[in-house]
Write an enzyme that holds these catalytic residues in place. Structure first.
Site, PDB file in Angstrom:
ATOM      1  N   ASP A  99      15.235   4.556 -11.330  1.00 28.09           N
ATOM      2  CA  ASP A  99      14.392   3.174 -11.316  1.00 28.09           C
ATOM      3  C   ASP A  99      15.046   2.882 -12.594  1.00 28.09           C
ATOM      4  OD1 ASP A  99      12.733   0.869 -11.369  1.00 28.09           O
ATOM      5  OD2 ASP A  99      11.795   2.076  -9.717  1.00 28.09           O
ATOM      6  N   ASP A 202      14.509  -3.010 -12.404  1.00 27.85           N
ATOM      7  CA  ASP A 202      13.181  -3.516 -12.445  1.00 27.85           C
ATOM      8  C   ASP A 202      13.372  -4.842 -12.677  1.00 27.85           C
ATOM      9  OD1 ASP A 202      10.426  -2.794 -12.054  1.00 27.85           O
ATOM     10  OD2 ASP A 202      10.126  -3.405 -14.066  1.00 27.85           O
ATOM     11  N   GLU A 261      16.000  -5.665  -8.279  1.00 26.93           N
ATOM     12  CA  GLU A 261      14.564  -6.488  -7.981  1.00 26.93           C
ATOM     13  C   GLU A 261      14.550  -7.674  -8.600  1.00 26.93           C
ATOM     14  OE1 GLU A 261       9.658  -5.934  -8.121  1.00 26.93           O
ATOM     15  OE2 GLU A 261      10.956  -5.674  -9.901  1.00 26.93           O
ATOM     16  N   HIS A 333       6.003   0.577  -3.577  1.00 28.09           N
ATOM     17  CA  HIS A 333       4.575   0.783  -4.396  1.00 28.09           C
ATOM     18  C   HIS A 333       3.918  -0.586  -4.647  1.00 28.09           C
ATOM     19  CE1 HIS A 333       7.794  -0.363  -6.977  1.00 28.09           C
ATOM     20  NE2 HIS A 333       6.957  -0.562  -7.979  1.00 28.09           N
ATOM     21  N   ASP A 334       4.458  -1.726  -4.476  1.00 24.18           N
ATOM     22  CA  ASP A 334       3.980  -2.882  -5.038  1.00 24.18           C
ATOM     23  C   ASP A 334       3.416  -3.754  -4.003  1.00 24.18           C
ATOM     24  OD1 ASP A 334       4.736  -2.620  -7.599  1.00 24.18           O
ATOM     25  OD2 ASP A 334       6.615  -3.800  -7.470  1.00 24.18           O
TER      26      ASP A 334
HETATM   27  C1  GLC Z   1       8.195  -4.463 -10.973  1.00 19.71           C
HETATM   28  C2  GLC Z   1       7.613  -3.080 -10.325  1.00 19.71           C
HETATM   29  C3  GLC Z   1       6.203  -2.971 -10.721  1.00 19.71           C
HETATM   30  C4  GLC Z   1       5.903  -3.235 -12.012  1.00 19.71           C
HETATM   31  C5  GLC Z   1       6.706  -4.461 -12.714  1.00 19.71           C
HETATM   32  C6  GLC Z   1       6.746  -4.359 -14.249  1.00 19.71           C
HETATM   33  O1  GLC Z   1       7.773  -5.510 -10.255  1.00 19.71           O
HETATM   34  O2  GLC Z   1       8.087  -2.859  -9.121  1.00 19.71           O
HETATM   35  O3  GLC Z   1       5.655  -1.828 -10.290  1.00 19.71           O
HETATM   36  O4  GLC Z   1       4.711  -3.251 -12.277  1.00 19.71           O
HETATM   37  O5  GLC Z   1       8.020  -4.515 -12.250  1.00 19.71           O
HETATM   38  O6  GLC Z   1       7.704  -3.278 -14.567  1.00 19.71           O
END
Ligand code: GLC
Length: 568
Positions: A99, A202, A261, A333-334
């Site tokens: 990540d 991310d 992402e 995880h989100d």
């Molecule tokens: C992404 C991650 C999440 C995190 C956010 C800020 O969405 O997947 O878990 O809280 O970014 O880094």
């Protein structure tokens, strides 16, 4: 013809380290635990593993707040432990994806500390602005963070505000500053030199912020209750330039990959990033398919709407065909667990299997999140023991942020708790259920977070022993993806019955037209008379997968799903 690349055909297994497996029995998942489970991951048919952040972090956002990009958090182990995992993974044929969180760091990162002290070259590593008002203590503008509240925090030492699109402990890096980009490229090289195979980046589409002529950030749309200002930083003005710059680092190595992402992305925007000519991302993690039971975020819940979901899949599958590449996932995880959202906890195995079928036969790369393969479900938080604080059951910073925002809007705690039960990210973060024994086999000591009480029935050990379990079904599905890769992974998507509220029926046809699969799913708790699909199940169809044993009867039972090979 679509170019064949390793990352296109892979099944990528996501590990959220804190809750995966505890190797040193301190209640927290770690690299020793991961090492002991790599063979298990491989046994699923996975080709790669993505680790949510393992780096040094104060864990305000469980690793998404990085204090040192070049080291491992002591709770998870050491760099040597990581190397042992990397080596073993490679030995057994698993690629490793890290990540990469570069929109922001932790406020405990050296760069930030030095930036607060205006120590060069770090003065402009972050996004600083003077406050408004007589005393300069009013935020520079109206932006709000994704974890609701102002996106600005005052720093006494500098007498200025810094921007944070997430928690106040996560200051945003200033990618407009070339020195920041060099520092990030150095981090990338550090991990690539070690041998990692790629990155999951991310919130990558948010790293470029629009500035006014005077260099300041413009006000955001005042009607937005959260993430206000997003129109100025999502797909911002220099995003493509920055991504090309970062991509150039990957190009120094052989055959590495990156997935970004991408909040709020749609197929049209995706085509701008995942484009061979642009050399930016290999695929994007979008969210539209996670909005079939909500408006944008699970906190704004709506009844599950299959028609909406099918439309999203149709768009992504057809618009990206031969032009870009899809990343298919149902959990992370989100996200609260998928059986609890799009499936049915009552028909646990059936709905888990139907959902596995639904997304595994789509073109693109497949993602599986830890515990998804055994059907872990969301946690029921509505029964806190008498006299205890019901909020003590939650751990995630964003849960508390949304709670506070809802309180401000006048919602009562009972209602907020109920919503949190279905919406909180905590749902995805309970320890993985390895056995039916103590602490679900996650740890010998009490885990850092509640184990879902359904571990007695839902766990790896039990499902390993049952040939009909969801776990073994996932193995079958993943193997079929490989066997029929020409149609499943690389094929063309056609859909039937687009307005049907229960049925999801689609074809996958190989590029040379020689292989064709038909996927027929009743994605509902109610039966569907066979005659509604009869015409879609031709006589000569050869069945290659089914949720229920035996022949199809005069109706498709709840969550009945079948996959047919129409011709070779
Ligand atoms: C992404 C991650 C999440 C995190 C956010 C800020 O969405 O997947 O878990 O809280 O970014 O880094």
């Amino acid at each position: 013809m679509e170019e064949r690349r390793w990352f296109k055909s892979m099944t990528l297994y996501q590990v959220w380290p804190r809750s995966f497996a505890d190797g040193n029995n301190d209640g927290i998942g770690d690299l020793k635990g991961i090492l002991s489970k790599l063979d298990y991951i491989k046994s699923l048919g996975a080709d790669a593993v993505w680790f949510s952040p393992l780096y040094v972090s104060p864990q305000n956002d469980y690793g998404y707040d990085i204090a040192d990009y070049k080291n491992i958090d002591p709770a998870y182990g050491t760099l040597d432990d990581f190397k042992a995992v990397l080596d073993k993974a490679h030995e057994i044929g698993l690629k490793v994806v890290m990540d990469l969180v570069i929109n922001h760091t932790s406020d405990q990162h050296e760069w930030f500390k030095k930036s607060c002290a205006k120590e060069e070259p770090y003065t402009d590593f972050y996004i600083w602005e003077k406050g408004r008002g007589k005393d300069g203590k009013k935020a520079p503008n109206n932006w709000m963070s994704t974890f609701p509240g102002s996106a600005w925090e005052y720093n006494e030492q500098r007498g200025e505000f810094y921007l944070h699109l997430y928690a106040k402990e996560q200051p945003d890096l200033n990618h407009d500053n070339p020195a920041v980009r060099e520092a990030i490229k150095d981090v990338m090289r550090f991990w690539l030199d070690m041998g990692v195979d790629g990155f999951r980046e991310d919130v990558i589409t948010q790293i470029s912020k629009r500035r006014k002529k005077d260099g300041k950030l413009p006000a955001g749309n005042p009607l937005m209750p959260a993430s206000r200002g997003m129109e100025h930083y999502n797909n911002g003005p220099h995003i493509h330039e920055f991504l090309q710059d970062y991509r150039s680092v990957l190009a120094e190595y052989d055959d590495r990959f990156q997935v970004g992402e991408s909040p709020m992305v749609n197929p049209k925007t995706a085509l701008k990033y995942v484009n061979e000519n642009r050399q930016e991302l290999d695929m994007m993690i979008g969210f539209q398919h996670m909005e079939a039971d909500c408006i944008i975020i699970p906190w704004v819940h709506k009844k599950f709407d299959l028609v909406k979901l099918k439309k999203v899949y149709y768009n992504w599958q057809t618009k990206l065909y031969h032009r870009a590449w899809n990343a298919n996932y149902l959990e992370s995880h989100d996200q609260p667990r998928i059986i609890s959202r799009y499936g049915s906890e009552k028909l646990h195995d059936e709905s888990g299997k139907a959902l596995a079928v639904m997304y595994s036969f789509l073109s693109g790369t497949q993602f599986v999140y830890q515990g998804q393969e055994i059907g872990m479900t969301s946690l029921d938080y509505t029964h806190a023991p008498e006299g205890t604080d019901p909020w003590a059951q939650f751990k995630d910073i964003s849960t508390f942020c949304v709670r506070d925002l809802m309180r401000k809007f006048g919602f009562k705690d009972a209602k907020i708790l109920k919503t949190a039960h279905t919406a909180a990210r905590d749902n995805a973060r309970t320890p993985v259920q390895w056995t039916g024994g103590k602490n679900a086999g996650f740890s010998d000591v009490e885990p850092w977070f509640t184990v879902n009480p359904n571990y007695v029935g839902v766990n790896v050990e039990k499902e390993e022993a049952d040939p009909n379990s969801l776990l073994n079904f996932y193995r079958k599905v993943i193997a079929l993806r490989k066997k029929y890769a020409d149609s499943v992974i690389y094929g063309k998507f056609d859909m039937y019955l687009k307005n049907d509220r229960q049925l999801f029926v689609y074809d996958k046809t190989s590029e040379d037209d020689k292989q064709k699969l038909r996927v027929v799913i009743n994605l509902s708790e109610k039966s569907v008379p066979r005659k509604r699909v009869a015409a879609l199940i031709p006589e000569n169809a050869h069945e290659i997968l089914s949720v229920y044993e035996g022949e199809l009867g005069d109706k498709l039972r709840p969550y009945e799903a079948r996959v047919y090979l129409l011709h070779k």
